[in-house]
Design a protein around this motif. Sequence first.
Motif, PDB file in Angstrom:
ATOM      1  N   LEU A 283       1.282  20.861  -3.296  1.00  0.00           N
ATOM      2  CA  LEU A 283       0.809  19.902  -2.298  1.00  0.00           C
ATOM      3  C   LEU A 283       1.446  18.547  -2.538  1.00  0.00           C
ATOM      4  O   LEU A 283       1.560  18.091  -3.680  1.00  0.00           O
ATOM      5  N   LEU A 284       1.849  17.907  -1.453  1.00  0.00           N
ATOM      6  CA  LEU A 284       2.482  16.583  -1.482  1.00  0.00           C
ATOM      7  C   LEU A 284       1.541  15.632  -0.756  1.00  0.00           C
ATOM      8  O   LEU A 284       1.435  15.683   0.464  1.00  0.00           O
ATOM      9  N   VAL A 285       0.868  14.778  -1.486  1.00  0.00           N
ATOM     10  CA  VAL A 285      -0.266  14.045  -0.932  1.00  0.00           C
ATOM     11  C   VAL A 285       0.078  12.594  -0.606  1.00  0.00           C
ATOM     12  O   VAL A 285       0.632  11.869  -1.448  1.00  0.00           O
ATOM     13  N   GLY A 286      -0.284  12.176   0.603  1.00  0.00           N
ATOM     14  CA  GLY A 286      -0.227  10.783   1.008  1.00  0.00           C
ATOM     15  C   GLY A 286      -1.640  10.263   1.199  1.00  0.00           C
ATOM     16  O   GLY A 286      -2.348  10.699   2.101  1.00  0.00           O
ATOM     17  N   ALA A 287      -2.087   9.374   0.329  1.00  0.00           N
ATOM     18  CA  ALA A 287      -3.467   8.855   0.393  1.00  0.00           C
ATOM     19  C   ALA A 287      -3.596   7.718  -0.600  1.00  0.00           C
ATOM     20  O   ALA A 287      -2.781   7.577  -1.517  1.00  0.00           O
ATOM     21  N   ASP A 288      -4.648   6.891  -0.428  1.00  0.00           N
ATOM     22  CA  ASP A 288      -4.882   5.883  -1.458  1.00  0.00           C
ATOM     23  C   ASP A 288      -5.398   6.583  -2.716  1.00  0.00           C
ATOM     24  O   ASP A 288      -5.904   7.711  -2.666  1.00  0.00           O
ATOM     25  N   ALA A 289      -5.240   5.925  -3.844  1.00  0.00           N
ATOM     26  CA  ALA A 289      -5.488   6.561  -5.134  1.00  0.00           C
ATOM     27  C   ALA A 289      -6.923   7.064  -5.285  1.00  0.00           C
ATOM     28  O   ALA A 289      -7.157   8.148  -5.836  1.00  0.00           O
ATOM     29  N   ALA A 290      -7.883   6.298  -4.784  1.00  0.00           N
ATOM     30  CA  ALA A 290      -9.287   6.686  -4.946  1.00  0.00           C
ATOM     31  C   ALA A 290      -9.598   7.964  -4.170  1.00  0.00           C
ATOM     32  O   ALA A 290     -10.267   8.873  -4.683  1.00  0.00           O
ATOM     33  N   LEU A 291      -9.104   8.050  -2.936  1.00  0.00           N
ATOM     34  CA  LEU A 291      -9.343   9.248  -2.135  1.00  0.00           C
ATOM     35  C   LEU A 291      -8.638  10.446  -2.752  1.00  0.00           C
ATOM     36  O   LEU A 291      -9.170  11.562  -2.760  1.00  0.00           O
ATOM     37  N   PHE A 292      -7.442  10.229  -3.282  1.00  0.00           N
ATOM     38  CA  PHE A 292      -6.713  11.315  -3.938  1.00  0.00           C
ATOM     39  C   PHE A 292      -7.537  11.895  -5.077  1.00  0.00           C
ATOM     40  O   PHE A 292      -7.677  13.125  -5.200  1.00  0.00           O
ATOM     41  N   GLU A 293      -8.108  11.046  -5.911  1.00  0.00           N
ATOM     42  CA  GLU A 293      -8.904  11.530  -7.045  1.00  0.00           C
ATOM     43  C   GLU A 293     -10.170  12.231  -6.574  1.00  0.00           C
ATOM     44  O   GLU A 293     -10.596  13.227  -7.159  1.00  0.00           O
ATOM     45  N   THR A 294     -10.768  11.713  -5.496  1.00  0.00           N
ATOM     46  CA  THR A 294     -11.966  12.349  -4.947  1.00  0.00           C
ATOM     47  C   THR A 294     -11.675  13.775  -4.484  1.00  0.00           C
ATOM     48  O   THR A 294     -12.483  14.692  -4.695  1.00  0.00           O
ATOM     49  N   CYS A 295     -10.527  13.959  -3.856  1.00  0.00           N
ATOM     50  CA  CYS A 295     -10.199  15.251  -3.244  1.00  0.00           C
ATOM     51  C   CYS A 295      -9.481  16.212  -4.176  1.00  0.00           C
ATOM     52  O   CYS A 295      -9.342  17.397  -3.847  1.00  0.00           O
ATOM     53  N   ARG A 296      -9.037  15.732  -5.319  1.00  0.00           N
ATOM     54  CA  ARG A 296      -8.251  16.590  -6.207  1.00  0.00           C
ATOM     55  C   ARG A 296      -8.951  17.925  -6.524  1.00  0.00           C
ATOM     56  O   ARG A 296      -8.301  18.988  -6.502  1.00  0.00           O
ATOM     57  N   PRO A 297     -10.263  17.949  -6.821  1.00  0.00           N
ATOM     58  CA  PRO A 297     -10.904  19.238  -7.136  1.00  0.00           C
ATOM     59  C   PRO A 297     -10.854  20.231  -5.971  1.00  0.00           C
ATOM     60  O   PRO A 297     -10.728  21.444  -6.197  1.00  0.00           O
ATOM     61  N   ILE A 298     -10.955  19.732  -4.747  1.00  0.00           N
ATOM     62  CA  ILE A 298     -10.853  20.626  -3.590  1.00  0.00           C
ATOM     63  C   ILE A 298      -9.430  21.159  -3.465  1.00  0.00           C
ATOM     64  O   ILE A 298      -9.212  22.357  -3.270  1.00  0.00           O
ATOM     65  N   LEU A 299      -8.448  20.266  -3.593  1.00  0.00           N
ATOM     66  CA  LEU A 299      -7.054  20.675  -3.478  1.00  0.00           C
ATOM     67  C   LEU A 299      -6.681  21.686  -4.562  1.00  0.00           C
ATOM     68  O   LEU A 299      -5.901  22.613  -4.326  1.00  0.00           O
ATOM     69  N   ALA A 300      -7.259  21.523  -5.747  1.00  0.00           N
ATOM     70  CA  ALA A 300      -6.943  22.413  -6.864  1.00  0.00           C
ATOM     71  C   ALA A 300      -7.447  23.834  -6.638  1.00  0.00           C
ATOM     72  O   ALA A 300      -7.000  24.765  -7.330  1.00  0.00           O
ATOM     73  N   CYS A 301      -8.330  24.024  -5.653  1.00  0.00           N
ATOM     74  CA  CYS A 301      -8.807  25.370  -5.331  1.00  0.00           C
ATOM     75  C   CYS A 301      -7.686  26.246  -4.792  1.00  0.00           C
ATOM     76  O   CYS A 301      -7.721  27.468  -4.934  1.00  0.00           O
ATOM     77  N   PHE A 302      -6.687  25.632  -4.160  1.00  0.00           N
ATOM     78  CA  PHE A 302      -5.625  26.439  -3.549  1.00  0.00           C
ATOM     79  C   PHE A 302      -4.215  25.963  -3.904  1.00  0.00           C
ATOM     80  O   PHE A 302      -3.238  26.466  -3.349  1.00  0.00           O
ATOM     81  N   ALA A 303      -4.108  25.018  -4.833  1.00  0.00           N
ATOM     82  CA  ALA A 303      -2.785  24.499  -5.199  1.00  0.00           C
ATOM     83  C   ALA A 303      -2.591  24.500  -6.710  1.00  0.00           C
ATOM     84  O   ALA A 303      -3.509  24.188  -7.465  1.00  0.00           O
ATOM     85  N   GLU A 304      -1.389  24.828  -7.130  1.00  0.00           N
ATOM     86  CA  GLU A 304      -1.033  24.818  -8.548  1.00  0.00           C
ATOM     87  C   GLU A 304      -0.470  23.463  -8.958  1.00  0.00           C
ATOM     88  O   GLU A 304      -0.783  22.947 -10.033  1.00  0.00           O
ATOM     89  N   ASN A 305       0.369  22.885  -8.105  1.00  0.00           N
ATOM     90  CA  ASN A 305       0.991  21.587  -8.382  1.00  0.00           C
ATOM     91  C   ASN A 305       0.603  20.610  -7.281  1.00  0.00           C
ATOM     92  O   ASN A 305       0.824  20.889  -6.101  1.00  0.00           O
ATOM     93  N   ILE A 306       0.018  19.483  -7.657  1.00  0.00           N
ATOM     94  CA  ILE A 306      -0.453  18.492  -6.691  1.00  0.00           C
ATOM     95  C   ILE A 306       0.199  17.157  -7.036  1.00  0.00           C
ATOM     96  O   ILE A 306      -0.033  16.603  -8.111  1.00  0.00           O
ATOM     97  N   VAL A 307       1.019  16.663  -6.118  1.00  0.00           N
ATOM     98  CA  VAL A 307       1.775  15.432  -6.369  1.00  0.00           C
ATOM     99  C   VAL A 307       1.263  14.328  -5.452  1.00  0.00           C
ATOM    100  O   VAL A 307       1.259  14.484  -4.228  1.00  0.00           O
ATOM    101  N   HIS A 308       0.826  13.220  -6.033  1.00  0.00           N
ATOM    102  CA  HIS A 308       0.450  12.055  -5.231  1.00  0.00           C
ATOM    103  C   HIS A 308       1.717  11.256  -4.961  1.00  0.00           C
ATOM    104  O   HIS A 308       2.213  10.539  -5.831  1.00  0.00           O
ATOM    105  N   VAL A 309       2.242  11.386  -3.736  1.00  0.00           N
ATOM    106  CA  VAL A 309       3.525  10.779  -3.399  1.00  0.00           C
ATOM    107  C   VAL A 309       3.389   9.280  -3.164  1.00  0.00           C
ATOM    108  O   VAL A 309       4.258   8.491  -3.528  1.00  0.00           O
TER     109      VAL A 309
END
Length: 292
Positions: free
Chosen positions: A136-162
Amino acid sequence: MTTIGMIGIGMMGHGIASNLVKHGHALSVLAHAGNQPIDDLLQQGVKTFTTPQDLAAHSDVVILCVTGTPQVEAVLMGEDGVLKGLRPNTIVIDCSTAMPASTEKIAQAVAAQGGLFMDAPMTRTPKEAAEGRLNLLVGADAALFETCRPILACFAENIVHVGPVGSGHRMKLLHNYVSLGSVALLAEAAACAQVGGVNAQTFVDVLTMGGGWGAALERLRPFLLNHDNTGLRFTVANALKDLTYYNDMAQDMQAEHVVASAIQTTLKAAYDEGQGALLMPDLVDVFAQRSH
């Protein structure tokens, strides 16, 4: 767990949905003719809604996994779209491939309704989607990225905050330009080898030993050796869409895109010949047949 609504249960979306359920989230999906069969999801308690508005009204998080910008705009801002049912602080995650300029406008519209938005386009294939191993290639502010990381990790192996909103979609277009462009280049070379009488195994072996080796070759390998196109389940029409988005983005930024334009023209020619539904490996045959 989080109550999630999902729109777009296609080849990629079905894998995302199944992994969200596997991790215990309450999931609802939008009923749509373009969905993959969802009987397995329904048997696990997944609910369905008939409009994006109703889906959003019952969700803490809404995930979009649709074809492109026109579809994203339609499901979000249509007459019975997500924005009509959006509750305060609902998070919208767009996993589609879309135009960054549209993404930024959509994020503003979601914020105006009291919601939060991130773009999180994905790379890899339906196989990795089913395995919960997407990138996953994520565009978001840092706080929202951290909030959503556990959900994203349900279906992603590598999560990059771009970076900020829109950055994920910019990176996705860069990635797809390189990956799909490499496939198009190899397909043309393979067709030339075929016309010139170069043995397919030799062609693959020599590239593998040298600078021609890479993910694009590995995905084309089954087709080149066994005429099996399932190594890359990505249609010519989708590739043309992505290359068109890339060229539009580059033009908007006044960035050089001569090579990208040539690849877009190549894909457009195949599409105009009625080959849009073919998978990208099939371009080898398309190019070879033009040579006879």
